[in-house]
Design an enzyme around this catalytic site. Structure first.
Site, PDB file in Angstrom:
ATOM      1  N   ASP A   1       0.840  -1.209   0.000  1.00  0.00           N
ATOM      2  CA  ASP A   1       0.000   0.000   0.000  1.00  0.00           C
ATOM      3  C   ASP A   1       0.876   1.259   0.000  1.00  0.00           C
ATOM      4  O   ASP A   1       0.374   2.371  -0.114  1.00  0.00           O
ATOM      5  CB  ASP A   1      -1.021   0.000   1.145  1.00  0.00           C
ATOM      6  N   SER A   2       2.213   1.065   0.078  1.00  0.00           N
ATOM      7  CA  SER A   2       3.146   2.189  -0.105  1.00  0.00           C
ATOM      8  C   SER A   2       2.936   2.821  -1.477  1.00  0.00           C
ATOM      9  O   SER A   2       3.338   3.956  -1.707  1.00  0.00           O
ATOM     10  CB  SER A   2       4.592   1.716   0.039  1.00  0.00           C
TER      11      SER A   2
ATOM     12  N   GLU B   1      -1.709  -5.869   8.523  1.00  0.00           N
ATOM     13  CA  GLU B   1      -0.864  -5.278   9.564  1.00  0.00           C
ATOM     14  C   GLU B   1      -1.449  -5.519  10.955  1.00  0.00           C
ATOM     15  O   GLU B   1      -2.663  -5.441  11.145  1.00  0.00           O
ATOM     16  CB  GLU B   1      -0.741  -3.764   9.343  1.00  0.00           C
TER      17      GLU B   1
ATOM     18  N   GLU C   1       9.059  -4.735  10.673  1.00  0.00           N
ATOM     19  CA  GLU C   1       9.497  -3.427  10.170  1.00  0.00           C
ATOM     20  C   GLU C   1      10.072  -2.569  11.286  1.00  0.00           C
ATOM     21  O   GLU C   1       9.482  -2.447  12.369  1.00  0.00           O
ATOM     22  CB  GLU C   1       8.298  -2.710   9.488  1.00  0.00           C
TER      23      GLU C   1
HETATM   24  O1  KIV Z   1       3.513  -1.099   1.684  1.00  0.00           O
HETATM   25  C1  KIV Z   1       4.651  -1.574   1.649  1.00  0.00           C
HETATM   26  O2  KIV Z   1       5.395  -1.401   0.687  1.00  0.00           O
HETATM   27  C2  KIV Z   1       5.073  -2.368   2.804  1.00  0.00           C
HETATM   28  C3  KIV Z   1       6.459  -2.791   2.982  1.00  0.00           C
HETATM   29  C4  KIV Z   1       7.558  -2.217   2.331  1.00  0.00           C
HETATM   30  C5  KIV Z   1       6.717  -3.829   3.972  1.00  0.00           C
HETATM   31  O3  KIV Z   1       4.256  -2.685   3.611  1.00  0.00           O
END
Ligand code: KIV
Length: 276
Positions: free
Chosen positions: A44-45, A114, A182
């Site tokens: 979701d990044s 998460e 993380e």
């Molecule tokens: O959303 C993401 O990219 C992540 C990680 C890099 C672990 O959760």
């Protein structure tokens, strides 16, 4: 050969590290696939990295689905994990299951959630029973940033590390096939990894996890504004792209591009007709 949940366990058991990367689009997924990376996370990044959103809170499951589809078309030989965005699995188990199944139908092989609480543990169990593998995520969990109070390193004391381990063991018992750890001291991540059967995938958690994940755009140096301590830059794509685009602009302005090499020619007869 495409990995599955058992492959990751075998990698941990044999001591070979798991290399994971994020991808959000078809062409990046294709290159990652070609490089033989063990698994891709459609994280979701992408809310910030690909869509320019302020944080990950805004992205929806419907939006995520589009990126999962694109990545699954490009990475045909790679195990793909789809991140479940904020509040797409927290209202009730039915909502979580429905959104998880959308990710699988869009082309993912597994989902990532998460945190750990009794609702999440039930959801993990129900997903696994329904054939949806789940990757857990503990330590710093961006979707809980407002309650955590910012980008804070987790597991900084023995007590905090034990708490993370307890949650990790609950996720393992509920059926997670691996857990992302993380932002925590390397020693804490090692302690958690050593006390779990399933693999851990670290990001900013030292070298002793069973594997590593990073945001691909970060290691390729696509951004110049900010580089987290745990990111190693393997390329300067921002520099390469900026230089190429600037050169293109200058060549258009100075009538260098397109040259004859990049143009099509009318045959001489037609040319004469046009000019008679
Ligand atoms: O959303 C993401 O990219 C992540 C990680 C890099 C672990 O959760």
């Amino acid at each position: 050969m495409k990995k599955n949940v058992h492959s990751f366990q075998k990698l941990k058991d044999s001591g070979e590290k798991i290399a994971m990367l994020t991808a959000y689009d078809y062409s990046t997924a294709k290159v990652i696939d070609e490089a033989g990376i063990d698994a891709i996370l459609v994280g979701d990044s992408l809310a910030m990295v690909a869509l320019g959103y302020r944080d990950t809170y805004i992205i929806t499951a419907e939006e995520m689905k589009i990126f999962v589809k694109a990545v699954s078309k490009g990475a045909v030989n790679t195990f793909i994990v789809a991140d479940m965005p904020f509040m797409s699995y927290n209202i009730n188990v039915e909502q979580g299951l429905e959104n998880a199944s959308k990710m699988i139908k869009a082309g993912a092989s597994a989902i990532k959630l998460e945190g750990c609480n009794k609702y999440i543990l039930t959801l993990v169990q129900r997903c696994v029973e329904s054939g949806i593998p789940v990757l857990g995520h503990l330590g710093f969990t961006p979707q809980l940033m407002n309650t955590i109070g910012g980008h804070k390193i987790q597991g900084k004391t023995a007590e905090m590390t034990e708490e993370i381990l307890v949650n990790a063991q609950k996720l393992e018992a509920a059926g997670c096939f691996a857990i992302v750890l993380e932002l925590m001291p390397a020693e804490s991540a090692k302690y958690i990894t050593d006390n779990l059967k399933i693999p851990t995938i670290g990001i900013g958690a030292g070298s002793e996890c069973s594997g590593q994940i990073v945001v691909t755009d970060d290691i390729l140096g696509k951004f110049t504004d900010f580089k987290p301590k745990f990111v190693k830059k393997y390329a300067d794509l921002h520099g390469v792209v900026l230089e190429s685009i600037t050169q293109y602009k200058n060549e258009v302005k100075n009538l260098i591009f397109p040259s004859q090499d990049e143009s099509f020619e009318l045959n001489p007869e037609e040319f004469d007709k046009l000019n008679s």
